[in-house]
Design a protein around this motif. Structure first.
Motif, mmCIF file in Angstrom:
data_model
loop_
_atom_site.group_PDB
_atom_site.id
_atom_site.type_symbol
_atom_site.label_atom_id
_atom_site.label_comp_id
_atom_site.label_asym_id
_atom_site.label_seq_id
_atom_site.Cartn_x
_atom_site.Cartn_y
_atom_site.Cartn_z
ATOM 1 N N UNK A 68 12.057 -5.336 23.785
ATOM 2 C CA UNK A 68 12.719 -4.319 22.969
ATOM 3 C C UNK A 68 11.995 -4.116 21.655
ATOM 4 N N UNK A 69 12.275 -2.956 21.079
ATOM 5 C CA UNK A 69 11.738 -2.654 19.758
ATOM 6 C C UNK A 69 12.751 -3.122 18.730
ATOM 7 N N UNK A 70 12.306 -3.966 17.807
ATOM 8 C CA UNK A 70 13.263 -4.543 16.857
ATOM 9 C C UNK A 70 12.704 -4.575 15.445
ATOM 10 N N UNK A 71 13.602 -4.735 14.512
ATOM 11 C CA UNK A 71 13.214 -5.158 13.170
ATOM 12 C C UNK A 71 13.121 -6.672 13.246
ATOM 13 N N UNK A 72 11.953 -7.228 12.995
ATOM 14 C CA UNK A 72 11.794 -8.674 13.200
ATOM 15 C C UNK A 72 12.547 -9.467 12.140
ATOM 16 N N UNK A 73 12.877 -10.712 12.448
ATOM 17 C CA UNK A 73 13.480 -11.585 11.435
ATOM 18 C C UNK A 73 12.515 -11.756 10.255
ATOM 19 N N UNK A 74 13.066 -12.052 9.097
ATOM 20 C CA UNK A 74 12.252 -12.093 7.866
ATOM 21 C C UNK A 74 11.027 -13.004 7.951
ATOM 22 N N UNK A 75 11.141 -14.173 8.595
ATOM 23 C CA UNK A 75 9.974 -15.069 8.687
ATOM 24 C C UNK A 75 8.829 -14.364 9.396
ATOM 25 N N UNK A 76 9.193 -13.661 10.492
ATOM 26 C CA UNK A 76 8.169 -12.983 11.280
ATOM 27 C C UNK A 76 7.578 -11.818 10.485
ATOM 28 N N UNK A 77 8.439 -11.075 9.810
ATOM 29 C CA UNK A 77 7.984 -9.950 8.993
ATOM 30 C C UNK A 77 6.966 -10.441 7.967
ATOM 31 N N UNK A 78 7.307 -11.533 7.361
ATOM 32 C CA UNK A 78 6.444 -12.156 6.371
ATOM 33 C C UNK A 78 5.126 -12.596 6.985
ATOM 34 N N UNK A 79 5.232 -13.300 8.095
ATOM 35 C CA UNK A 79 4.051 -13.857 8.731
ATOM 36 C C UNK A 79 3.096 -12.772 9.172
ATOM 37 N N UNK A 80 3.634 -11.609 9.561
ATOM 38 C CA UNK A 80 2.765 -10.528 10.035
ATOM 39 C C UNK A 80 2.454 -9.498 8.941
ATOM 40 N N UNK A 81 2.873 -9.785 7.712
ATOM 41 C CA UNK A 81 2.602 -8.879 6.582
ATOM 42 C C UNK A 81 3.124 -7.472 6.853
ATOM 43 N N UNK A 84 10.641 -2.077 6.788
ATOM 44 C CA UNK A 84 11.333 -1.322 7.830
ATOM 45 C C UNK A 84 10.470 -1.092 9.071
ATOM 46 N N UNK A 85 9.406 -1.873 9.196
ATOM 47 C CA UNK A 85 8.485 -1.711 10.322
ATOM 48 C C UNK A 85 9.054 -2.386 11.560
ATOM 49 N N UNK A 86 9.212 -1.592 12.628
ATOM 50 C CA UNK A 86 9.713 -2.166 13.874
ATOM 51 C C UNK A 86 8.554 -2.627 14.758
ATOM 52 N N UNK A 87 8.791 -3.654 15.514
ATOM 53 C CA UNK A 87 7.751 -4.150 16.410
ATOM 54 C C UNK A 87 8.346 -4.501 17.762
ATOM 55 N N UNK A 88 7.461 -4.824 18.693
ATOM 56 C CA UNK A 88 7.890 -5.146 20.048
ATOM 57 C C UNK A 88 8.226 -6.623 20.157
ATOM 58 N N UNK A 89 9.370 -6.917 20.710
ATOM 59 C CA UNK A 89 9.748 -8.304 20.969
ATOM 60 C C UNK A 89 9.807 -8.519 22.472
ATOM 61 N N UNK A 90 9.126 -9.546 22.932
ATOM 62 C CA UNK A 90 9.135 -9.890 24.352
ATOM 63 C C UNK A 90 9.676 -11.314 24.480
ATOM 64 N N UNK A 91 10.681 -11.470 25.327
ATOM 65 C CA UNK A 91 11.217 -12.814 25.595
ATOM 66 C C UNK A 91 10.956 -13.160 27.046
ATOM 67 N N UNK A 103 7.309 -13.284 21.934
ATOM 68 C CA UNK A 103 6.137 -12.611 21.370
ATOM 69 C C UNK A 103 6.607 -11.479 20.468
ATOM 70 N N UNK A 104 6.034 -11.406 19.299
ATOM 71 C CA UNK A 104 6.253 -10.266 18.417
ATOM 72 C C UNK A 104 4.925 -9.529 18.312
ATOM 73 N N UNK A 105 4.921 -8.282 18.759
ATOM 74 C CA UNK A 105 3.652 -7.547 18.825
ATOM 75 C C UNK A 105 3.746 -6.264 18.012
ATOM 76 N N UNK A 106 2.766 -6.047 17.161
ATOM 77 C CA UNK A 106 2.721 -4.778 16.449
ATOM 78 C C UNK A 106 2.237 -3.705 17.420
#
Lengths: 237, 237
Positions: free
Chosen positions: A99-112, A116-123, A138-141
DNA sequence: CAGTGGTCTAGACCACGTG
DNA sequence: ACGTGGTCTAGACCACTGA
Protein backbone atom coordinates in the motif's frame (compact mmCIF):
# COMPACT_ATOMS: atom_id res chain seq x y z
CA UNK A 1 58.40 -20.38 -16.18
CA UNK A 2 55.51 -21.51 -14.00
CA UNK A 3 54.01 -18.43 -12.45
CA UNK A 4 54.36 -15.04 -14.17
CA UNK A 5 57.19 -12.98 -12.74
CA UNK A 6 54.97 -10.34 -11.19
CA UNK A 7 53.13 -12.99 -9.19
CA UNK A 8 56.35 -14.64 -8.03
CA UNK A 9 57.63 -11.31 -6.79
CA UNK A 10 54.33 -10.50 -5.09
CA UNK A 11 54.26 -13.90 -3.40
CA UNK A 12 57.80 -13.55 -2.10
CA UNK A 13 56.99 -10.21 -0.54
CA UNK A 14 53.67 -11.44 0.86
CA UNK A 15 55.44 -14.37 2.47
CA UNK A 16 57.89 -12.01 4.17
CA UNK A 17 54.97 -10.03 5.52
CA UNK A 18 53.04 -13.08 6.69
CA UNK A 19 55.95 -14.64 8.52
CA UNK A 20 56.83 -11.39 10.23
CA UNK A 21 60.03 -10.76 8.34
CA UNK A 22 58.44 -7.50 7.24
CA UNK A 23 56.24 -5.82 9.83
CA UNK A 24 53.60 -3.09 9.61
CA UNK A 25 55.35 0.25 9.12
CA UNK A 26 58.44 -1.30 7.55
CA UNK A 27 59.43 -0.02 4.15
CA UNK A 28 59.56 -2.21 1.05
CA UNK A 29 62.72 -1.92 -1.08
CA UNK A 30 62.35 0.78 -3.74
CA UNK A 31 60.96 -0.16 -7.14
CA UNK A 32 64.31 0.36 -8.81
CA UNK A 33 66.12 -1.85 -6.34
CA UNK A 34 63.48 -4.55 -6.78
CA UNK A 35 64.04 -4.30 -10.55
CA UNK A 36 67.71 -5.01 -9.93
CA UNK A 37 67.09 -7.84 -7.45
CA UNK A 38 64.68 -9.71 -9.66
CA UNK A 39 66.11 -8.64 -13.02
CA UNK A 40 62.84 -7.36 -14.39
CA UNK A 41 61.56 -4.11 -15.79
CA UNK A 42 59.98 -1.50 -13.59
CA UNK A 43 56.46 -2.07 -14.95
CA UNK A 44 56.66 -5.67 -13.78
CA UNK A 45 57.70 -4.66 -10.29
CA UNK A 46 54.94 -2.06 -10.21
CA UNK A 47 52.39 -4.69 -11.15
CA UNK A 48 53.48 -6.75 -8.14
CA UNK A 49 53.26 -3.79 -5.82
CA UNK A 50 49.88 -2.74 -7.16
CA UNK A 51 48.61 -6.23 -6.47
CA UNK A 52 49.95 -6.11 -2.91
CA UNK A 53 48.29 -2.76 -2.35
CA UNK A 54 44.87 -3.91 -3.60
CA UNK A 55 45.17 -6.88 -1.28
CA UNK A 56 45.83 -4.61 1.66
CA UNK A 57 49.42 -5.62 2.36
CA UNK A 58 51.14 -2.37 1.48
CA UNK A 59 50.54 1.28 0.68
CA UNK A 60 52.73 3.45 -1.54
CA UNK A 61 53.46 7.10 -0.97
CA UNK A 62 54.78 9.17 -3.88
CA UNK A 63 58.24 10.52 -3.21
CA UNK A 64 58.73 8.36 -0.11
CA UNK A 65 58.33 4.68 -0.80
CA UNK A 66 56.10 1.68 -0.14
CA UNK A 67 55.29 0.52 3.35
CA UNK A 68 53.69 -2.49 5.00
CA UNK A 69 50.23 -1.53 6.18
CA UNK A 70 48.56 -2.17 9.48
CA UNK A 71 46.19 -5.04 8.61
CA UNK A 72 42.46 -4.26 8.48
CA UNK A 73 41.56 -6.63 11.27
CA UNK A 74 38.09 -5.13 11.68
CA UNK A 75 36.90 -5.70 8.14
CA UNK A 76 34.99 -8.78 7.12
CA UNK A 77 33.23 -9.93 4.01
CA UNK A 78 29.62 -10.56 4.96
CA UNK A 79 27.34 -12.66 2.78
CA UNK A 80 23.77 -11.55 3.14
CA UNK A 81 20.80 -12.62 1.12
CA UNK A 82 17.37 -12.08 2.60
CA UNK A 83 16.29 -15.51 1.44
CA UNK A 84 19.31 -17.67 2.25
CA UNK A 85 21.41 -18.02 5.39
CA UNK A 86 23.41 -20.65 7.21
CA UNK A 87 20.37 -22.23 8.81
CA UNK A 88 17.46 -21.80 6.45
CA UNK A 89 16.52 -21.11 2.88
CA UNK A 90 13.27 -19.28 2.16
CA UNK A 91 11.28 -21.45 -0.23
CA UNK A 92 8.02 -19.54 -0.14
CA UNK A 93 6.92 -15.98 0.47
CA UNK A 94 3.48 -14.59 1.19
CA UNK A 95 2.60 -11.06 0.28
CA UNK A 96 0.59 -9.66 3.18
CA UNK A 97 0.08 -6.15 1.98
CA UNK A 98 1.17 -3.54 -0.56
CA UNK A 99 0.00 0.00 0.00
CA UNK A 100 0.86 3.63 -0.38
CA UNK A 101 1.34 5.16 3.04
CA UNK A 102 2.70 8.04 5.01
CA UNK A 103 5.61 6.27 6.67
CA UNK A 104 6.15 6.30 10.43
CA UNK A 105 8.39 9.15 11.60
CA UNK A 106 11.52 6.98 12.07
CA UNK A 107 11.26 5.82 8.47
CA UNK A 108 10.53 9.32 7.19
CA UNK A 109 13.61 10.50 8.98
CA UNK A 110 15.78 7.65 7.83
CA UNK A 111 14.83 8.21 4.20
CA UNK A 112 15.09 12.03 4.39
CA UNK A 113 11.50 12.50 3.30
CA UNK A 114 9.44 15.65 3.45
CA UNK A 115 6.60 15.33 5.92
CA UNK A 116 3.80 14.61 3.48
CA UNK A 117 5.66 12.31 1.09
CA UNK A 118 3.90 8.99 0.61
CA UNK A 119 5.81 5.83 -0.17
CA UNK A 120 5.19 2.18 -0.92
CA UNK A 121 4.98 -0.23 1.98
CA UNK A 122 5.34 -3.94 1.32
CA UNK A 123 4.74 -6.52 4.05
CA UNK A 124 5.75 -10.11 3.50
CA UNK A 125 6.12 -13.37 5.37
CA UNK A 126 8.99 -15.75 4.63
CA UNK A 127 8.56 -19.50 4.90
CA UNK A 128 11.01 -22.35 5.01
CA UNK A 129 9.69 -25.92 4.99
CA UNK A 130 6.21 -24.54 5.61
CA UNK A 131 7.46 -22.87 8.77
CA UNK A 132 7.12 -19.10 9.21
CA UNK A 133 10.66 -17.86 9.71
CA UNK A 134 10.63 -14.15 9.03
CA UNK A 135 8.50 -11.05 8.78
CA UNK A 136 9.63 -8.54 6.22
CA UNK A 137 8.87 -4.83 5.72
CA UNK A 138 9.98 -2.68 2.80
CA UNK A 139 9.53 1.05 2.46
CA UNK A 140 10.21 2.10 -1.12
CA UNK A 141 10.25 5.56 -2.60
CA UNK A 142 8.21 5.47 -5.78
CA UNK A 143 9.91 6.13 -9.09
CA UNK A 144 8.52 5.87 -12.57
CA UNK A 145 8.94 2.41 -14.02
CA UNK A 146 8.97 0.80 -10.64
CA UNK A 147 7.48 -2.63 -10.17
CA UNK A 148 4.12 -2.38 -8.49
CA UNK A 149 2.92 -5.63 -9.93
CA UNK A 150 2.43 -8.14 -7.18
CA UNK A 151 4.27 -10.88 -9.01
CA UNK A 152 7.37 -8.74 -9.14
CA UNK A 153 7.18 -7.72 -5.53
CA UNK A 154 6.29 -10.99 -3.94
CA UNK A 155 9.44 -12.87 -4.74
CA UNK A 156 12.98 -11.76 -4.62
CA UNK A 157 15.22 -9.69 -2.46
CA UNK A 158 15.32 -5.97 -1.91
CA UNK A 159 18.15 -5.42 -4.40
CA UNK A 160 16.23 -7.46 -6.96
CA UNK A 161 13.17 -5.27 -6.55
CA UNK A 162 15.04 -2.12 -7.50
CA UNK A 163 17.19 -3.80 -10.14
CA UNK A 164 14.20 -3.67 -12.49
CA UNK A 165 14.67 0.03 -13.02
CA UNK A 166 18.20 0.81 -11.88
CA UNK A 167 21.52 -0.91 -12.45
CA UNK A 168 22.66 -2.58 -9.26
CA UNK A 169 26.08 -1.07 -9.95
CA UNK A 170 24.56 2.30 -9.07
CA UNK A 171 23.05 1.12 -5.78
CA UNK A 172 24.77 1.52 -2.45
CA UNK A 173 23.59 -0.49 0.51
CA UNK A 174 23.88 -0.32 4.27
CA UNK A 175 22.95 -3.00 6.78
CA UNK A 176 22.51 -2.95 10.50
CA UNK A 177 22.13 -6.15 12.46
CA UNK A 178 20.67 -6.49 15.91
CA UNK A 179 18.84 -8.84 18.27
CA UNK A 180 15.40 -7.81 19.48
CA UNK A 181 12.20 -9.17 20.95
CA UNK A 182 9.10 -9.19 18.75
CA UNK A 183 6.48 -6.51 19.25
CA UNK A 184 2.87 -7.60 19.27
CA UNK A 185 2.33 -7.45 15.52
CA UNK A 186 5.46 -9.43 14.71
CA UNK A 187 4.68 -12.01 17.39
CA UNK A 188 1.23 -12.40 15.90
CA UNK A 189 2.43 -12.62 12.31
CA UNK A 190 5.09 -15.17 13.14
CA UNK A 191 2.95 -16.98 15.74
CA UNK A 192 5.65 -16.48 18.35
CA UNK A 193 5.69 -16.18 22.06
CA UNK A 194 6.87 -12.65 22.61
CA UNK A 195 10.04 -13.68 24.42
CA UNK A 196 11.59 -15.51 21.51
CA UNK A 197 14.58 -13.62 20.15
CA UNK A 198 14.65 -12.13 16.66
CA UNK A 199 17.61 -11.40 14.46
CA UNK A 200 16.77 -8.09 12.82
CA UNK A 201 18.46 -6.96 9.62
CA UNK A 202 17.79 -3.43 8.46
CA UNK A 203 18.69 -2.74 4.85
CA UNK A 204 18.96 0.77 3.47
CA UNK A 205 19.41 1.45 -0.22
CA UNK A 206 20.88 4.57 -1.80
CA UNK A 207 21.19 5.75 -5.38
CA UNK A 208 24.54 6.81 -6.79
CA UNK A 209 24.00 10.34 -5.48
CA UNK A 210 23.79 8.78 -2.02
CA UNK A 211 20.12 9.72 -1.65
CA UNK A 212 18.15 7.06 0.24
CA UNK A 213 15.64 5.23 -1.95
CA UNK A 214 14.39 2.47 0.29
CA UNK A 215 14.40 0.88 3.70
CA UNK A 216 13.85 -2.78 4.44
CA UNK A 217 13.58 -4.50 7.80
CA UNK A 218 13.57 -8.26 8.10
CA UNK A 219 12.71 -9.89 11.42
CA UNK A 220 14.06 -13.44 11.47
CA UNK A 221 13.22 -15.99 14.10
CA UNK A 222 16.48 -16.34 16.00
CA UNK A 223 16.49 -20.10 15.64
CA UNK A 224 16.14 -19.82 11.86
CA UNK A 225 18.84 -17.34 10.97
CA UNK A 226 22.58 -17.29 11.28
CA UNK A 227 24.77 -14.96 9.23
CA UNK A 228 28.25 -15.68 7.95
CA UNK A 229 31.24 -13.42 7.37
CA UNK A 230 34.94 -13.96 6.84
CA UNK A 231 38.17 -12.04 6.50
CA UNK A 232 38.60 -10.80 2.94
CA UNK A 233 42.18 -11.80 2.12
CA UNK A 234 42.62 -10.57 -1.33
CA UNK A 235 40.16 -7.77 -1.74
CA UNK A 236 39.29 -9.09 -5.16
CA UNK A 237 36.64 -11.59 -4.21
CA UNK B 1 45.09 17.19 -17.74
CA UNK B 2 43.09 16.82 -14.57
CA UNK B 3 42.63 13.12 -13.96
CA UNK B 4 45.15 10.62 -15.35
CA UNK B 5 43.97 9.08 -18.61
CA UNK B 6 43.50 5.60 -17.20
CA UNK B 7 41.11 6.94 -14.57
CA UNK B 8 39.15 8.97 -17.12
CA UNK B 9 38.70 5.90 -19.27
CA UNK B 10 37.72 3.78 -16.30
CA UNK B 11 35.19 6.38 -15.16
CA UNK B 12 33.60 6.62 -18.59
CA UNK B 13 33.12 2.88 -18.72
CA UNK B 14 31.87 2.71 -15.15
CA UNK B 15 29.33 5.39 -15.90
CA UNK B 16 28.03 3.39 -18.87
CA UNK B 17 27.65 0.39 -16.59
CA UNK B 18 25.96 2.32 -13.81
CA UNK B 19 23.43 4.01 -16.06
CA UNK B 20 22.54 0.76 -17.77
CA UNK B 21 24.12 1.60 -21.11
CA UNK B 22 26.24 -1.49 -20.57
CA UNK B 23 24.50 -4.39 -18.86
CA UNK B 24 25.78 -7.55 -17.15
CA UNK B 25 26.93 -9.98 -19.82
CA UNK B 26 27.64 -7.26 -22.39
CA UNK B 27 31.11 -7.17 -23.86
CA UNK B 28 33.45 -4.22 -23.45
CA UNK B 29 35.18 -2.99 -26.64
CA UNK B 30 38.47 -4.78 -27.20
CA UNK B 31 41.63 -3.30 -25.75
CA UNK B 32 42.96 -2.36 -29.17
CA UNK B 33 39.77 -0.58 -30.13
CA UNK B 34 39.79 1.31 -26.81
CA UNK B 35 43.39 2.34 -27.58
CA UNK B 36 42.13 3.81 -30.86
CA UNK B 37 39.07 5.48 -29.32
CA UNK B 38 40.99 7.19 -26.56
CA UNK B 39 44.31 7.58 -28.40
CA UNK B 40 46.36 5.94 -25.71
CA UNK B 41 48.74 3.03 -25.51
CA UNK B 42 47.54 -0.43 -24.68
CA UNK B 43 49.13 -0.47 -21.21
CA UNK B 44 47.02 2.54 -20.29
CA UNK B 45 43.82 0.86 -21.43
CA UNK B 46 44.82 -2.28 -19.57
CA UNK B 47 45.31 -0.29 -16.40
CA UNK B 48 41.76 1.01 -16.69
CA UNK B 49 40.36 -2.46 -17.26
CA UNK B 50 42.35 -3.94 -14.41
CA UNK B 51 40.90 -1.27 -12.15
CA UNK B 52 37.38 -2.08 -13.31
CA UNK B 53 37.95 -5.76 -12.69
CA UNK B 54 39.25 -5.27 -9.14
CA UNK B 55 36.20 -3.13 -8.45
CA UNK B 56 33.93 -5.92 -9.62
CA UNK B 57 32.55 -4.23 -12.72
CA UNK B 58 34.06 -6.47 -15.36
CA UNK B 59 35.87 -9.74 -15.90
CA UNK B 60 38.30 -10.48 -18.72
CA UNK B 61 38.67 -13.79 -20.48
CA UNK B 62 41.84 -14.46 -22.47
CA UNK B 63 41.13 -14.94 -26.16
CA UNK B 64 37.51 -13.77 -25.85
CA UNK B 65 37.21 -10.30 -24.41
CA UNK B 66 36.06 -8.36 -21.36
CA UNK B 67 32.52 -8.55 -20.09
CA UNK B 68 30.34 -6.71 -17.61
CA UNK B 69 29.89 -8.87 -14.52
CA UNK B 70 26.78 -9.69 -12.61
CA UNK B 71 27.14 -7.42 -9.56
CA UNK B 72 27.94 -9.09 -6.22
CA UNK B 73 24.76 -7.97 -4.57
CA UNK B 74 25.18 -10.40 -1.67
CA UNK B 75 28.55 -9.18 -0.51
CA UNK B 76 28.94 -6.56 2.17
CA UNK B 77 31.81 -5.07 4.06
CA UNK B 78 31.17 -5.75 7.75
CA UNK B 79 32.97 -3.79 10.43
CA UNK B 80 33.38 -5.86 13.55
CA UNK B 81 35.38 -5.08 16.61
CA UNK B 82 34.54 -6.94 19.78
CA UNK B 83 34.86 -3.75 21.78
CA UNK B 84 33.13 -1.19 19.57
CA UNK B 85 29.78 -1.22 17.79
CA UNK B 86 27.08 1.21 16.70
CA UNK B 87 25.51 1.38 20.14
CA UNK B 88 28.24 0.89 22.69
CA UNK B 89 31.94 1.04 23.27
CA UNK B 90 33.51 -1.30 25.81
CA UNK B 91 35.46 0.85 28.24
CA UNK B 92 36.28 -1.80 30.82
CA UNK B 93 36.78 -5.54 30.84
CA UNK B 94 36.89 -7.95 33.74
CA UNK B 95 38.81 -11.18 33.53
CA UNK B 96 36.67 -13.84 35.15
CA UNK B 97 38.83 -16.85 34.57
CA UNK B 98 41.82 -18.22 32.66
CA UNK B 99 42.36 -21.93 32.76
CA UNK B 100 43.58 -24.93 30.86
CA UNK B 101 40.65 -27.19 30.09
CA UNK B 102 39.37 -30.05 28.01
CA UNK B 103 36.96 -28.12 25.81
CA UNK B 104 33.31 -29.11 25.44
CA UNK B 105 32.67 -31.44 22.51
CA UNK B 106 31.27 -28.75 20.16
CA UNK B 107 34.43 -26.70 20.62
CA UNK B 108 36.66 -29.75 20.25
CA UNK B 109 34.90 -30.51 17.03
CA UNK B 110 34.97 -26.98 15.74
CA UNK B 111 38.71 -26.70 16.35
CA UNK B 112 39.50 -30.19 14.99
CA UNK B 113 41.13 -31.27 18.24
CA UNK B 114 42.07 -34.75 19.28
CA UNK B 115 39.98 -35.94 22.18
CA UNK B 116 42.46 -35.33 24.97
CA UNK B 117 43.90 -32.02 23.77
CA UNK B 118 43.69 -29.31 26.42
CA UNK B 119 43.36 -25.67 25.49
CA UNK B 120 43.20 -22.29 27.13
CA UNK B 121 39.82 -20.97 28.15
CA UNK B 122 39.39 -17.26 28.86
CA UNK B 123 36.18 -15.85 30.31
CA UNK B 124 35.60 -12.13 30.36
CA UNK B 125 32.89 -9.58 31.04
CA UNK B 126 32.63 -6.41 28.96
CA UNK B 127 31.42 -3.16 30.48
CA UNK B 128 30.26 0.09 28.97
CA UNK B 129 29.49 3.01 31.27
CA UNK B 130 29.69 0.63 34.22
CA UNK B 131 26.96 -1.50 32.68
CA UNK B 132 27.58 -5.16 31.91
CA UNK B 133 27.00 -5.50 28.18
CA UNK B 134 28.65 -8.73 27.10
CA UNK B 135 29.98 -12.07 28.23
CA UNK B 136 32.95 -13.33 26.31
CA UNK B 137 34.51 -16.77 25.93
CA UNK B 138 37.74 -17.60 24.13
CA UNK B 139 39.14 -21.05 23.45
CA UNK B 140 42.73 -20.80 22.34
CA UNK B 141 45.07 -23.53 21.23
CA UNK B 142 48.33 -23.08 23.06
CA UNK B 143 51.45 -22.27 21.13
CA UNK B 144 54.87 -21.42 22.40
CA UNK B 145 55.33 -17.70 22.93
CA UNK B 146 51.67 -17.19 23.49
CA UNK B 147 50.50 -14.56 25.94
CA UNK B 148 49.36 -16.18 29.14
CA UNK B 149 49.98 -13.10 31.19
CA UNK B 150 46.72 -11.72 32.50
CA UNK B 151 47.53 -8.17 31.47
CA UNK B 152 47.84 -9.26 27.88
CA UNK B 153 44.69 -11.31 27.91
CA UNK B 154 42.41 -9.02 29.80
CA UNK B 155 42.27 -6.21 27.30
CA UNK B 156 42.05 -6.35 23.60
CA UNK B 157 40.27 -8.26 20.94
CA UNK B 158 40.73 -11.80 19.78
CA UNK B 159 42.91 -10.82 16.81
CA UNK B 160 45.04 -8.70 19.14
CA UNK B 161 45.61 -11.68 21.43
CA UNK B 162 47.13 -13.77 18.69
CA UNK B 163 48.94 -10.87 17.02
CA UNK B 164 51.60 -11.10 19.73
CA UNK B 165 53.04 -14.22 18.20
CA UNK B 166 51.72 -14.32 14.63
CA UNK B 167 51.40 -11.70 11.95
CA UNK B 168 47.76 -10.79 11.46
CA UNK B 169 48.41 -11.06 7.73
CA UNK B 170 48.64 -14.81 8.22
CA UNK B 171 45.37 -15.09 10.15
CA UNK B 172 42.09 -15.96 8.54
CA UNK B 173 38.85 -15.29 10.36
CA UNK B 174 35.28 -16.46 10.20
CA UNK B 175 32.28 -14.99 11.98
CA UNK B 176 28.78 -16.24 12.55
CA UNK B 177 26.10 -13.96 13.92
CA UNK B 178 22.88 -15.06 15.54
CA UNK B 179 20.23 -14.08 18.07
CA UNK B 180 19.77 -16.30 21.12
CA UNK B 181 18.38 -16.34 24.62
CA UNK B 182 20.85 -16.51 27.51
CA UNK B 183 21.41 -19.80 29.25
CA UNK B 184 21.55 -19.76 33.04
CA UNK B 185 25.23 -18.98 33.34
CA UNK B 186 25.10 -16.10 30.90
CA UNK B 187 21.95 -14.69 32.49
CA UNK B 188 23.69 -14.82 35.84
CA UNK B 189 26.92 -13.29 34.62
CA UNK B 190 25.11 -10.44 32.85
CA UNK B 191 22.41 -10.11 35.54
CA UNK B 192 19.71 -10.60 32.92
CA UNK B 193 16.23 -11.92 32.95
CA UNK B 194 16.46 -14.99 30.82
CA UNK B 195 14.10 -13.74 28.15
CA UNK B 196 16.23 -10.81 27.08
CA UNK B 197 17.69 -11.37 23.61
CA UNK B 198 21.40 -11.70 22.97
CA UNK B 199 23.34 -10.93 19.85
CA UNK B 200 25.89 -13.72 19.61
CA UNK B 201 29.04 -13.39 17.54
CA UNK B 202 31.18 -16.46 17.11
CA UNK B 203 34.70 -15.82 15.90
CA UNK B 204 36.92 -18.55 14.56
CA UNK B 205 40.59 -17.99 13.77
CA UNK B 206 42.75 -19.98 11.38
CA UNK B 207 46.43 -19.94 10.60
CA UNK B 208 47.68 -19.62 7.03
CA UNK B 209 47.43 -23.39 6.58
CA UNK B 210 43.73 -23.02 7.37
CA UNK B 211 44.08 -24.96 10.61
CA UNK B 212 41.80 -23.60 13.35
CA UNK B 213 43.71 -21.96 16.20
CA UNK B 214 40.98 -20.42 18.29
CA UNK B 215 37.30 -19.95 18.88
CA UNK B 216 35.67 -16.95 20.51
CA UNK B 217 32.05 -16.42 21.42
CA UNK B 218 30.75 -13.07 22.53
CA UNK B 219 27.24 -12.76 23.97
CA UNK B 220 26.08 -9.16 23.72
CA UNK B 221 22.99 -7.80 25.37
CA UNK B 222 20.69 -7.16 22.42
CA UNK B 223 20.03 -3.61 23.50
CA UNK B 224 23.74 -2.85 23.60
CA UNK B 225 24.93 -4.14 20.27
CA UNK B 226 24.19 -3.28 16.67
CA UNK B 227 26.52 -4.23 13.84
CA UNK B 228 27.13 -2.27 10.66
CA UNK B 229 27.91 -3.38 7.12
CA UNK B 230 27.81 -1.74 3.72
CA UNK B 231 28.24 -2.53 0.05
CA UNK B 232 31.92 -2.53 -0.86
CA UNK B 233 31.99 -0.38 -4.02
CA UNK B 234 35.56 -0.36 -4.88
CA UNK B 235 36.98 -3.51 -3.41
CA UNK B 236 40.05 -1.57 -2.34
CA UNK B 237 38.81 -0.22 0.94
C1' DC C 1 43.79 -17.89 -39.45
C1' DA C 2 42.94 -13.27 -37.21
C1' DG C 3 41.61 -11.26 -32.97
C1' DT C 4 41.63 -11.42 -28.08
C1' DG C 5 43.66 -10.74 -23.56
C1' DG C 6 48.24 -11.84 -20.55
C1' DT C 7 52.99 -10.80 -19.88
C1' DC C 8 57.05 -8.07 -20.36
C1' DT C 9 60.55 -4.62 -21.84
C1' DA C 10 63.28 -0.29 -21.97
C1' DG C 11 62.82 3.67 -22.17
C1' DA C 12 60.52 8.63 -20.89
C1' DC C 13 58.71 12.71 -18.12
C1' DC C 14 56.46 14.22 -14.00
C1' DA C 15 55.36 15.59 -9.00
C1' DC C 16 56.59 14.75 -4.69
C1' DG C 17 59.52 14.38 -0.24
C1' DT C 18 63.99 14.75 1.96
C1' DG C 19 68.26 16.44 2.65
C1' DA D 1 69.78 17.63 -6.36
C1' DC D 2 68.40 13.15 -5.89
C1' DG D 3 65.59 9.28 -5.18
C1' DT D 4 60.90 8.04 -4.76
C1' DG D 5 56.54 6.52 -6.75
C1' DG D 6 52.82 7.90 -10.70
C1' DT D 7 51.86 8.03 -15.54
C1' DC D 8 52.59 6.76 -20.22
C1' DT D 9 54.49 5.03 -24.65
C1' DA D 10 55.45 1.82 -28.52
C1' DG D 11 56.74 -1.82 -29.22
C1' DA D 12 57.16 -7.35 -28.49
C1' DC D 13 55.88 -12.40 -27.88
C1' DC D 14 52.67 -15.67 -26.05
C1' DA D 15 48.31 -18.62 -25.33
C1' DC D 16 43.87 -18.80 -26.08
C1' DT D 17 39.35 -18.49 -28.78
C1' DG D 18 36.47 -18.73 -32.68
C1' DA D 19 35.36 -18.96 -37.47
Amino acid sequence: MELPKYLQIAEEIKEKIRNGNLKPGDSIPSENSLCATYNVSRMTVRKSLFLLSTEGYIASIAGKGSFVKEPDSEKYLLYYNELVNLISRIDRTRLLEVKIVLPPPEVMNSLHLSSNRKIILVKRLFYSNSEKVAYDLKYLIYYKGMPVVEKEIQYGTFPEMVSKYTSLFAIQKELTISAQLPDDEIARQLSLYNHQPLLVVEQKLFNYQKEPIGLGITYYRGDYCKLYARSPFSALE
